[in-house]
Design an enzyme around this catalytic site. Structure first.
Site, PDB file in Angstrom:
ATOM      1  N   ILE A 143     -39.633  21.887  -1.648  1.00 56.53           N
ATOM      2  CA  ILE A 143     -39.618  21.052  -2.848  1.00 56.53           C
ATOM      3  C   ILE A 143     -38.197  20.873  -3.363  1.00 56.53           C
ATOM      4  O   ILE A 143     -37.775  19.757  -3.705  1.00 56.53           O
ATOM      5  CB  ILE A 143     -40.523  21.660  -3.929  1.00 56.53           C
ATOM      6  CG1 ILE A 143     -41.965  21.775  -3.406  1.00 56.53           C
ATOM      7  CG2 ILE A 143     -40.483  20.818  -5.206  1.00 56.53           C
ATOM      8  CD1 ILE A 143     -42.899  22.535  -4.325  1.00 56.53           C
TER       9      ILE A 143
ATOM     10  N   ASP B  65     -43.386  30.113   1.328  1.00 56.30           N
ATOM     11  CA  ASP B  65     -42.714  29.411   2.428  1.00 56.30           C
ATOM     12  C   ASP B  65     -43.697  28.912   3.475  1.00 56.30           C
ATOM     13  O   ASP B  65     -43.447  27.900   4.130  1.00 56.30           O
ATOM     14  CB  ASP B  65     -41.691  30.340   3.091  1.00 56.30           C
ATOM     15  CG  ASP B  65     -40.525  30.651   2.174  1.00 56.30           C
ATOM     16  OD1 ASP B  65     -40.088  29.738   1.458  1.00 56.30           O
ATOM     17  OD2 ASP B  65     -40.062  31.814   2.166  1.00 56.30           O
TER      18      ASP B  65
ATOM     19  N   PHE C 213     -33.593  28.153  -7.783  1.00 60.06           N
ATOM     20  CA  PHE C 213     -33.579  29.609  -7.931  1.00 60.06           C
ATOM     21  C   PHE C 213     -33.632  30.243  -6.550  1.00 60.06           C
ATOM     22  O   PHE C 213     -34.261  29.697  -5.635  1.00 60.06           O
ATOM     23  CB  PHE C 213     -34.773  30.071  -8.767  1.00 60.06           C
ATOM     24  CG  PHE C 213     -34.486  30.170 -10.240  1.00 60.06           C
ATOM     25  CD1 PHE C 213     -34.470  31.391 -10.886  1.00 60.06           C
ATOM     26  CD2 PHE C 213     -34.200  29.027 -10.971  1.00 60.06           C
ATOM     27  CE1 PHE C 213     -34.194  31.481 -12.239  1.00 60.06           C
ATOM     28  CE2 PHE C 213     -33.922  29.095 -12.324  1.00 60.06           C
ATOM     29  CZ  PHE C 213     -33.923  30.326 -12.960  1.00 60.06           C
TER      30      PHE C 213
ATOM     31  N   PRO D 267     -43.772  22.416   2.568  1.00 59.51           N
ATOM     32  CA  PRO D 267     -42.682  21.494   2.225  1.00 59.51           C
ATOM     33  C   PRO D 267     -41.653  22.190   1.353  1.00 59.51           C
ATOM     34  O   PRO D 267     -41.987  23.075   0.555  1.00 59.51           O
ATOM     35  CB  PRO D 267     -43.395  20.372   1.473  1.00 59.51           C
ATOM     36  CG  PRO D 267     -44.661  20.974   0.973  1.00 59.51           C
ATOM     37  CD  PRO D 267     -45.067  21.971   2.015  1.00 59.51           C
TER      38      PRO D 267
ATOM     39  N   LYS E 229     -29.704  23.276   0.674  1.00 64.22           N
ATOM     40  CA  LYS E 229     -30.694  22.491  -0.067  1.00 64.22           C
ATOM     41  C   LYS E 229     -30.101  21.218  -0.656  1.00 64.22           C
ATOM     42  O   LYS E 229     -30.797  20.224  -0.827  1.00 64.22           O
ATOM     43  CB  LYS E 229     -31.309  23.322  -1.198  1.00 64.22           C
ATOM     44  CG  LYS E 229     -31.888  24.663  -0.752  1.00 64.22           C
ATOM     45  CD  LYS E 229     -33.201  24.506  -0.030  1.00 64.22           C
ATOM     46  CE  LYS E 229     -33.818  25.879   0.219  1.00 64.22           C
ATOM     47  NZ  LYS E 229     -35.099  25.806   0.933  1.00 64.22           N
TER      48      LYS E 229
ATOM     49  N   ASN F 218     -47.020  35.644  -3.925  1.00 59.45           N
ATOM     50  CA  ASN F 218     -45.966  36.620  -4.190  1.00 59.45           C
ATOM     51  C   ASN F 218     -46.163  37.182  -5.592  1.00 59.45           C
ATOM     52  O   ASN F 218     -47.144  36.850  -6.266  1.00 59.45           O
ATOM     53  CB  ASN F 218     -44.582  35.972  -4.032  1.00 59.45           C
ATOM     54  CG  ASN F 218     -44.422  34.763  -4.927  1.00 59.45           C
ATOM     55  OD1 ASN F 218     -44.568  34.865  -6.145  1.00 59.45           O
ATOM     56  ND2 ASN F 218     -44.148  33.613  -4.336  1.00 59.45           N
TER      57      ASN F 218
END
Length: 398
Positions: free
Chosen positions: A306, A276, A324, A304, A342, A208
Site C-alpha cells: 500500500i 506482508d 512506518f 499488495p 518505497k 500481528n
C-alpha cells in the site's frame, strides 16, 4: 476551543433525543452558544422548555411561525451558526437530507445552510443496515456531511447492534474537530492504522500484535489541527478516534481499496501494520488435524504494498507521504533502505523487539528518516509522538 462558537442543534425524533439535553450542557460548558431546533417527533421525547432552559436560548420548532420569521428567518438562522449539528439524526432526517427535501423547519435549515453539518445517527440496527439507509449515508458523505457514530450496543427496542447514538462527549469531540481553526484547516489527511487479518480458514488468520494506538493518536492529532481526516483501520484493539471519517477493513487488499477510494489527500500517514502475506487460497472450512501427525501445507501469496503504491503514483499522489517501519534489528539502516525502496517522503521507524514493549504498549521511541537525514526522538507517549509528528507535517505542507 468552543468559546464564542455558535452551534445550531437540530434534535430529531428518537429515544436518543434525551442525550441531546446533556449535549447542550456539555457544549455550553466549553463556551459554545447552542440554539436548539426540535422536529415535531422530537417533542415526543424532549420538551421545548427543557431544551430552552438548558441552552438559555429560544427554541425553534415551526417553519411557518410568523414571529420567528420576523425576528430571524430560517435562512438567517441556518447561516448564523458556525456548525449545524443533528443529534439524533434519524433515518427519516437522513433520507430527507440525501434527497434534498425541505418540508419542515429542520430539513429546510439543512438545505439552506452554508455551514458545515455534523450528524450523529441513531436508529434500530436493521434500519441502519437497510440498503436505503446505506445509500443515503454514501450520498451524504459525498456531499461532505460529517458523521460521528453510531456506536454498537443494546438498544431501547431490545435489539443489539450498530445504531446507538454517540455519547455526548464523543459528539463534543467531533464538534471541536469540525470547527477547529488550525493550520491544517481545509486539508484532507489520510491515516491507516491497526493490523490486517488475512484468513487461513473461517476461524484462523495471519496477523500481528499491532494495537492501532499510534495510528489512532496520529489521526486525533491531525484532526485537532483542523484537518479533515479519513481513518482506514484494520481490526484494532483501541477505540476509534472521534471527529474523523472511519473506514473499517479486515485484509490488506480491502485496506488498499479503501485508501484508493479516499484519495485525493494532501497528506497520508501509513501507520498500519499490514500483513506482508496472505493465503494463496483461503479455505472455507476449518482445517482439522488428521490424527496422524501430518501438517497442513499452507501456500502464501504476497499482499499488495500500500505504501509503495501510493508513494509511486504518477497522478494524484499526496504532497507528503509518511510510512512506518517496524524493525527488530538495524533500525536506521533497514528503514532508510525502505524509504528509498518505497518512494515515500518520510519513514517513522521504531524497534518493536518484544523487550521494548512498544508494539501494543502506551509509549513509542521513533527515528524519523527524511531526505534531510535522521532525527532520533526520545521515548515518549504515543499521543506525544503523534502531536510532534503532526506539527512536523504542518511545517512540511506549508
Amino acid at each position: 476551543m468552543l468559546a464564542g462558537k455558535r452551534i445550531l442543534l437540530i434534535i430529531g425524533g428518537g429515544i436518543a433525543a434525551f442525550k441531546s439535553l446533556d449535549l447542550i450542557r456539555r457544549l455550553r460548558e466549553r463556551g459554545a452558544t447552542v440554539v436548539p431546533v426540535l422536529t415535531k417527533a422530537a417533542e415526543e421525547f424532549v420538551t421545548p422548555l427543557s431544551a430552552s432552559a438548558l441552552s438559555a436560548e429560544k427554541v425553534y420548532r415551526d417553519l411557518f411561525d410568523l414571529t420567528d420569521e420576523a425576528e430571524m428567518g430560517h435562512i438567517e438562522l441556518s447561516r448564523a451558526a458556525d456548525l449545524v449539528v443533528v443529534a439524533p439524526a434519524t433515518a427519516d432526517l437522513m433520507g430527507k437530507m440525501a434527497g434534498g427535501l425541505a418540508n419542515d423547519l429542520a430539513s429546510t435549515l439543512l438545505m439552506a445552510t452554508d455551514k458545515p453539518v455534523l450528524i450523529a445517527p441513531a436508529m434500530n440496527v436493521r434500519m441502519w443496515q437497510h440498503p436505503a439507509t446505506q445509500r443515503n449515508i454514501a450520498t451524504l458523505k459525498e456531499d461532505g456531511i460529517l458523521f460521528v457514530g453510531p456506536n454498537e450496543g443494546n438498544m431501547a427496542c431490545g435489539e443489539f447492534g450498530l445504531g446507538r447514538m454517540a455519547e455526548p462527549l464523543e459528539i463534543v469531540a467531533a464538534v471541536e474537530a469540525a470547527i477547529a481553526d488550525g493550520p491544517l484547516r481545509g486539508k484532507h489527511m489520510l491515516v491507516t492504522s491497526g493490523p490486517t487479518h488475512e484468513p487461513i480458514d473461517p476461524v484462523r488468520y495471519i496477523a500481528n500484535r499491532s494495537s492501532g494506538a499510534q495510528g489512532t493518536a496520529i489521526a486525533t492529532a491531525l484532526s485537532a489541527l483542523g484537518a479533515e481526516v479519513t481513518f482506514v483501520t484494520g481490526p484494532a484493539d483501541v477505540a476509534r478516534p472521534q471527529g474523523v471519517r472511519v473506514v473499517e477493513v479486515q485484509t490488506a487488499r480491502e485496506m488498499l481499496a479503501a485508501v484508493q477510494a479516499a484519495l485525493p489527500a494532501d497528506g497520508a500517514v501509513f501507520a498500519a501494520a499490514v500483513a506482508d502475506w496472505r493465503m494463496a487460497k483461503a479455505v472455507d472450512m476449518k482445517i482439522k488435524k488428521d490424527g496422524k501427525g501430518s501438517l497442513p501445507v499452507l501456500e502464501f501469496a504476497e499482499n499488495p504494498d500500500i505504501l509503495a503504491t501510493v508513494s509511486q503514483m504518477k497522478k494524484g499522489r499526496p504532497a507528503l507521504v509518511v510510512g512506518f517501519a517496524a524493525e527488530t534489528d538495524d533500525v536506521v539502516k533497514n528503514a532508510t533502505a525502505k524509504r528509498k525502496r518505497k518512494g515515500c517522503d518520510w519513514i517513522v521507524a521504531n524497534d518493536v523487539s518484544p523487550e521494548t514493549g512498544i508494539m501494543g504498549g502506551a509509549e513509542n521511541a521513533v527515528v524519523v528518516i527524511t531526505s534531510d537525514g535522521v532525527e532520533e526522538w526520545p521515548r515518549m507517549g504515543k499521543d506525544q509522538v503523534a502531536t510532534r509528528l503532526a506539527a512536523a507535517m504542518v511545517q512540511a505542507l506549508e
